[in-house]
Enzyme design. Structure first.
Site, mmCIF file in Angstrom:
data_model
loop_
_atom_site.group_PDB
_atom_site.id
_atom_site.type_symbol
_atom_site.label_atom_id
_atom_site.label_comp_id
_atom_site.label_asym_id
_atom_site.label_seq_id
_atom_site.Cartn_x
_atom_site.Cartn_y
_atom_site.Cartn_z
ATOM 1 N N GLU A 103 51.224 68.095 25.952
ATOM 2 C CA GLU A 103 52.131 68.288 26.824
ATOM 3 C C GLU A 103 53.067 67.093 27.209
ATOM 4 O O GLU A 103 54.127 67.362 27.497
ATOM 5 C CB GLU A 103 51.267 68.379 28.204
ATOM 6 C CG GLU A 103 50.515 69.600 28.268
ATOM 7 C CD GLU A 103 49.689 69.772 29.612
ATOM 8 O OE1 GLU A 103 48.983 70.791 29.587
ATOM 9 O OE2 GLU A 103 49.666 68.824 30.228
ATOM 10 N N ARG A 159 44.127 64.490 32.618
ATOM 11 C CA ARG A 159 42.786 64.854 31.794
ATOM 12 C C ARG A 159 41.850 65.350 32.891
ATOM 13 O O ARG A 159 41.309 64.379 33.720
ATOM 14 C CB ARG A 159 42.374 63.701 31.234
ATOM 15 C CG ARG A 159 40.938 63.823 30.686
ATOM 16 C CD ARG A 159 40.854 64.505 29.261
ATOM 17 N NE ARG A 159 39.972 64.117 28.402
ATOM 18 C CZ ARG A 159 39.321 65.174 27.901
ATOM 19 N NH1 ARG A 159 39.440 66.670 28.053
ATOM 20 N NH2 ARG A 159 38.116 65.004 26.890
ATOM 21 N N PRO A 171 38.666 66.408 33.250
ATOM 22 C CA PRO A 171 37.196 65.737 33.618
ATOM 23 C C PRO A 171 37.472 64.319 34.206
ATOM 24 O O PRO A 171 36.507 63.996 35.145
ATOM 25 C CB PRO A 171 36.534 65.409 32.192
ATOM 26 C CG PRO A 171 37.216 66.382 31.380
ATOM 27 C CD PRO A 171 38.605 66.718 32.150
ATOM 28 N N ASP A 172 38.549 63.577 34.181
ATOM 29 C CA ASP A 172 38.508 62.340 34.828
ATOM 30 C C ASP A 172 39.192 62.423 36.056
ATOM 31 O O ASP A 172 38.695 61.545 37.013
ATOM 32 C CB ASP A 172 39.671 61.366 33.862
ATOM 33 C CG ASP A 172 39.099 60.964 32.530
ATOM 34 O OD1 ASP A 172 37.839 61.238 32.395
ATOM 35 O OD2 ASP A 172 39.757 60.459 31.830
ATOM 36 N N THR A 173 40.093 63.189 36.469
ATOM 37 C CA THR A 173 40.702 62.916 37.904
ATOM 38 C C THR A 173 40.934 64.348 38.496
ATOM 39 O O THR A 173 41.419 64.319 39.573
ATOM 40 C CB THR A 173 41.959 62.379 37.497
ATOM 41 O OG1 THR A 173 42.926 63.264 36.674
ATOM 42 C CG2 THR A 173 42.032 60.963 36.991
ATOM 43 N N ARG A 174 40.673 65.438 38.002
ATOM 44 C CA ARG A 174 40.869 66.631 38.368
ATOM 45 C C ARG A 174 40.306 67.021 40.060
ATOM 46 O O ARG A 174 41.322 67.284 40.893
ATOM 47 C CB ARG A 174 40.233 67.864 37.769
ATOM 48 C CG ARG A 174 40.802 69.148 38.107
ATOM 49 C CD ARG A 174 39.946 70.414 37.387
ATOM 50 N NE ARG A 174 40.175 70.514 36.092
ATOM 51 C CZ ARG A 174 41.260 70.645 35.263
ATOM 52 N NH1 ARG A 174 42.110 71.432 36.084
ATOM 53 N NH2 ARG A 174 41.259 70.830 34.319
#
Length: 749
Positions: A159, A92, A94-97
C-alpha cells in the site's frame, strides 16, 4: 465468469512481466491485457477485478503487485482526486487497529471527512484489490501510521509503495501525512534493525518488490509528521492531525475574492470577540451598508474558526433573498441540518415550523458555528436558529444592513454588535489599483484620476472593485469621462455609480446581467447558457465580461453569484423601464405582478420573462393570455396550468419549468408530438395528465419553461414548442406503462 476473467487477467500479467524485449507474444499479451482491462475497468484506470487476496500464493501476489505498475503505466496512473474517499489510512492492524487508528478514524469521520480503512469494505479472505487500489488512487490525503511491526506486513508495504507512486503523480493535489507511532523516523529510514530486519526477511520471498518498498519508506520518512511517544497523550496528536486534514481538504471553507485588503485587524478583532476557547454561547451581529464587505469578513472569520467545530459548521448565504419565499425558508433550514447532521435529518423537514423545531433541537445538543448572511428580519433568525438555548461553546455570526433586527432579545444570549466601517482611503486606493492596473499603485499620470475615483466611491469595496474593473485597460479619455459621470452622482446613490459599469456593457451582456439579477443568481449556469445561446446573446463571452468586471462570480459548484447590491441594481433597472405600467417591463419576478400582467387584455411586447410561484391558489393561463405575450422566452409556472386552443399562439419561449398535477393520465404520450429543439430536461416525479394529448399542434418559440401545475388536468390544445431548449419538470408519478416516457425520449433527442 468474473473469477475466470480474473485468472485470465493473471495469466496475461504473467506473460507481460516474464517475457522481455518486444517479442510478438509479449506484444499480443499486452494488447489482450489492455482489452481485458477496458472490459473490467472500474473508472480510474484500475481494473475492477484486479484481485489481491490475503490468502493467495505469495508468488501470485508478487506477480500481481509488479504488473499493477506495468498496467498503471499504460493507463491513467494518477487522475485528479474525484473519488469517494478523501483520506486513506495505511496501518498495521495488530498494532493500532483498536487503539490509535480507531480513535483517529472516528475523529475524522465526526469532522465530516470520508476515510478509507480496509475493514470497512472487506471481509477476511475477500478479494480486496479493486476496491483497495481505487481507494488509494482516489484519495487526496494519505496517512501511513508506522508502528513497531508495520514493516513485517507485506500489505502495508505494498500500500505504501502505491501511495508514494500516486502522490508523486499529483504532488500539488495529493499529500502524505506520516505518523510515527512508538517508532522513530530513523527506524523507517532503515537505519536501525527494527525495519531493516523485516525488509531482509521479505527479500527472500519478494526480491523484486523489496527495493521499491525501501525507496517508499525512505521517501515518506523524510516528510514532516507526528511522533507519538509511549508516554505522550494520543488525544492531543489526533486533534492536531484532524486539524491538518481539515485545512488541506478545505471541507467547509468559503471561497474568497482574490484581493483581500484591510481585513487583518478586523478579523483579529472578530476572533477575539468570538473566542472559541470559552465555553459560553456567543453571537455577533455585523452590520453596515450593502457592499461594504460584511460577507467577506464573515467568510474569512468562518474559514479560520471552522476548524474548531469539525463538521458542525454552516454558512447560510443570501438569507434575505431566500426567505422571501416559503420554499426558501425550508431550503435554508434543510441546508443547516444537512451541514451539521446529515441528509436524512434534512429530508424529514416538510414545512418551516417543523424545520424550526428540528434546528432548535439540534443546535441545543451540538456545539456549532453558524453564519446567517444578509438577514434583514428578526423572524429570519428565529426560523433558522429556533427559540431554544444553544449548546455551550456555540458561535453565531449574523450579517445585516438592518441593525435594529438585533436589538430585540431574539436569543437568550446577548448579541454583540460590530459595525463594519468603510475602507480607509489608502487601502481603497490599493484595492482599486489591483483591479484597474493589476498592481498595488497607479500608472504614471493616473494618480489624480485614481484618487478622485476612489474618493467618489465612499470607501465602498464593491464600488471600488466594479469601477476599477471597468477601467482596466481603458484609455485616459474613457477614465476622464467616467470621472465626470461619477461627479454627477450624489455620494449616497451607490446604485447609480455601479450602473456606470452596466451602461458600458453591450446589449447582449446587459440582457444576461438582468436575467441573472432577476432569476438566475445562485442557479447553475448550464441551463441559462442554453437559453442565452439560442437567443444569440453569446453567453460565453458575456459571462467572461461580467466576471472580469466583478459584476458576477462563478462559484466552485458552477452557480452564479451576484452581490445583493448588484441584484438590487439590476432589478431597479428593470423597474425603471416603466414605473407605472408592468406590461412595459422586460422581466417580472414577483408572482402577484406577473399574474396581474397575464390577466390584463393589452398586448405586452416588452415582456421577456415571468416567474409565477408561491401562489396560494392555482392559476390557469388561456390561449388568449398567452397570445398577448409574443416575446416571452422564459416562464416558470408553479401551481398553474394551461387551457384552450393554442394553435394561433406563436411563442419565443426557450425555458419552461413545470411541475404537473398529481393524478394519473392515459394520453401524456401525445406530448411526443411536440415540435421541440429541447437539449435539456430534468424530471423529478411527474404525474400523468389526461388531456395532454391535445397539445400536439401547439406551436411555440419557448426557450425555457419551468412549470409546477396545480392538482388539476392540463386542458391546452395544439401547443408546438419549436424553440424550447430547457424544459424542467417538477415532481412526477409516472406509471410504469405511461406513454410519458416516450415524451422524455423525444424531448431529449
Amino acid at each position: 465468469m468474473v473469477e475466470g476473467l480474473a485468472h485470465l487477467h493473471v495469466c496475461l500479467l504473467y506473460l507481460c512481466t516474464t517475457l522481455g524485449g518486444q517479442s510478438l507474444v509479449r506484444y499480443l499479451a499486452l494488447a489482450c491485457l489492455e482489452s481485458l482491462r477496458s472490459f473490467l475497468k472500474l473508472g480510474h484506470g484500475t481494473p475492477k477485478h484486479f484481485f489481491f487476496m490475503r490468502d493467495r500464493d505469495p508468488e501470485e501476489i508478487s506477480l500481481l503487485a509488479m504488473v499493477n505498475s506495468e498496467a498503471e503505466s499504460s493507463g491513467d496512473a494518477a487522475r485528479a482526486p474525484q473519488g469517494e474517499y478523501q483520506v486513506f489510512l495505511n496501518f498495521r492492524g495488530p498494532d493500532t487497529r483498536y487503539g490509535f487508528t480507531d480513535f483517529l478514524y472516528h475523529s475524522m469521520v465526526d469532522a465530516g471527512v470520508r476515510v478509507f480503512r480496509d475493514e470497512d469494505e472487506l471481509c477476511v479472505g475477500e478479494v480486496i484489490g479493486g476496491n483497495l487500489l481505487s481507494a488509494i488512487n482516489n484519495s487526496i490525503i494519505y496517512i501511513p501510521i508506522f508502528s513497531r511491526t508495520y514493516a513485517f506486513s507485506k500489505w502495508c508495504l505494498r500500500e505504501l509503495e502505491r501511495i508514494v507512486y500516486y502522490a508523486s503523480q499529483l504532488e500539488d493535489k495529493k499529500s502524505i501525512i506520516p505518523i510515527f507511532f512508538h517508532v522513530e523516523p530513523e527506524d523507517v529510514k532503515l537505519k536501525t534493525p527494527l525495519y531493516s530486519e523485516a525488509l531482509l526477511e521479505h527479500a527472500n520471498k519478494f526480491p523484486e518488490e523489496v527495493e521499491a518498498w525501501r525507496k517508499a519508506l525512505a521517501k515518506v520518512a523524510e516528510i514532516k509528521g507526528w511522533n507519538v511517544k509511549e508516554d505522550q497523550s494520543q488525544v492531543s496528536t489526533i486533534k492536531l492531525v484532524v486539524k491538518k486534514v481539515l485545512e488541506k481538504l478545505e471541507l467547509k471553507q468559503k471561497s474568497l475574492t482574490k484581493h483581500l485588503l484591510g481585513l487583518d485587524d478586523r478579523v483579529k478583532h472578530m476572533t477575539e470577540l468570538l473566542d472559541v476557547n470559552h465555553c459560553d454561547v456567543r453571537l455577533i451581529g455585523i452590520y453596515g451598508m450593502g457592499g461594504i464587505g460584511k460577507t467577506t469578513l464573515a467568510k474569512v472569520v468562518f474559514n479560520e474558526l471552522s476548524l474548531h467545530f469539525g463538521k458542525c459548521c454552516s454558512f447560510l448565504e443570501d438569507v434575505r433573498e431566500s426567505m422571501s419565499t416559503k420554499d426558501g425558508i425550508v431550503q435554508l433550514q434543510k441546508k443547516l441540518l444537512f451541514d451539521i447532521v446529515d441528509s436524512r435529518c434534512a429530508e424529514g423537514v416538510k414545512d418551516s415550523e417543523q424545520g424550526m423545531r428540528k434546528t432548535g433541537e439540534i443546535l441545543g445538543t451540538k456545539k456549532v458555528l453558524v453564519v446567517l448572511d444578509d438577514a434583514d428580519n428578526k423572524d429570519h433568525i428565529k426560523k433558522l436558529i429556533g427559540n431554544n438555548s444553544l449548546h455551550s461553546g456555540s458561535r453565531i455570526i449574523i450579517t445585516t444592513r438592518n441593525k435594529t433586527i438585533m436589538e430585540d432579545k431574539v436569543f437568550k444570549s446577548k448579541i454583540i454588535l460590530y459595525e463594519m466601517l468603510k475602507m480607509d482611503d489608502a487601502l481603497a486606493l490599493q484595492l482599486f489599483c489591483c483591479h484597474a492596473f493589476d498592481r498595488d499603485f497607479p500608472l504614471d499620470g493616473y494618480d489624480a484620476l485614481s484618487s478622485e475615483i476612489v474618493s467618489s466611491t465612499g470607501g465602498l469595496p464593491l464600488a471600488v472593485e466594479v469601477i476599477g474593473s471597468l477601467l482596466n485597460g481603458k484609455d485616459k479619455a474613457f477614465w476622464k469621462e467616467t470621472v465626470i459621470k461619477l461627479r454627477n452622482v450624489p455620494a449616497e446613490e451607490i446604485l447609480k455609480k455601479l450602473k456606470i459599469s452596466y451602461d458600458d456593457l453591450d446589449k447582449c451582456q446587459q440582457e444576461i446581467f438582468l436575467d441573472i439579477a432577476c432569476f438566475f443568481f445562485n442557479e447553475k449556469k448550464t441551463d441559462a447558457i442554453y437559453m442565452w445561446d439560442d437567443c444569440k446573446f453569446f453567453p460565453m463571452t458575456g459571462i467572461e465580461v461580467l466576471t472580469n468586471r466583478c459584476l458576477i462570480k462563478i462559484l466552485d459548484n458552477d452557480k452564479f453569484w451576484m452581490h445583493d447590491q448588484l441584484i438590487d441594481m439590476g432589478r431597479h433597472i428593470v423597474r425603471q423601464e416603466s414605473f407605472s405600467d408592468l406590461g412595459k417591463r422586460s422581466r417580472l419576478w414577483i408572482a402577484k405582478e406577473a399574474l396581474e400582467i397575464i390577466k390584463t387584455e393589452e398586448r405586452k411586447d416588452n415582456v421577456q420573462a415571468l416567474r409565477i410561484d408561491e401562489m396560494d391558489s392555482s392559476i390557469e393561463i388561456t390561449n388568449g393570455e398567452f397570445e398577448r405575450l409574443p416575446n416571452l422566452r422564459f416562464l416558470k409556472l408553479c401551481n398553474g396550468t394551461y387551457a384552450e386552443d393554442f394553435a394561433k399562439c406563436p411563442s419565443k419561449l426557450r425555458w419552461i419549468s413545470w411541475q404537473p398535477p398529481f393524478q394519473d393520465s392515459r394520453d401524456v404520450g401525445y406530448f411526443a408530438k411536440y415540435r421541440s429543439k429541447s437539449r435539456w430536461i430534468s424530471c423529478p416525479p411527474l404525474p400523468d395528465s389526461r388531456d395532454a394529448g391535445y397539445l400536439a399542434k401547439c406551436r411555440s418559440k419557448l426557450r425555457r419553461i419551468s412549470w409546477r401545475p396545480p392538482l388539476q388536468d392540463i386542458r391546452a390544445n395544439h401547443m408546438y414548442l419549436d424553440h424550447l431548449v430547457v424544459f424542467k419538470l417538477g415532481e412526477n408519478r409516472f406509471a410504469n406503462d405511461s406513454k410519458a416516457w416516450d415524451l422524455i425520449k423525444i424531448v431529449q433527442s
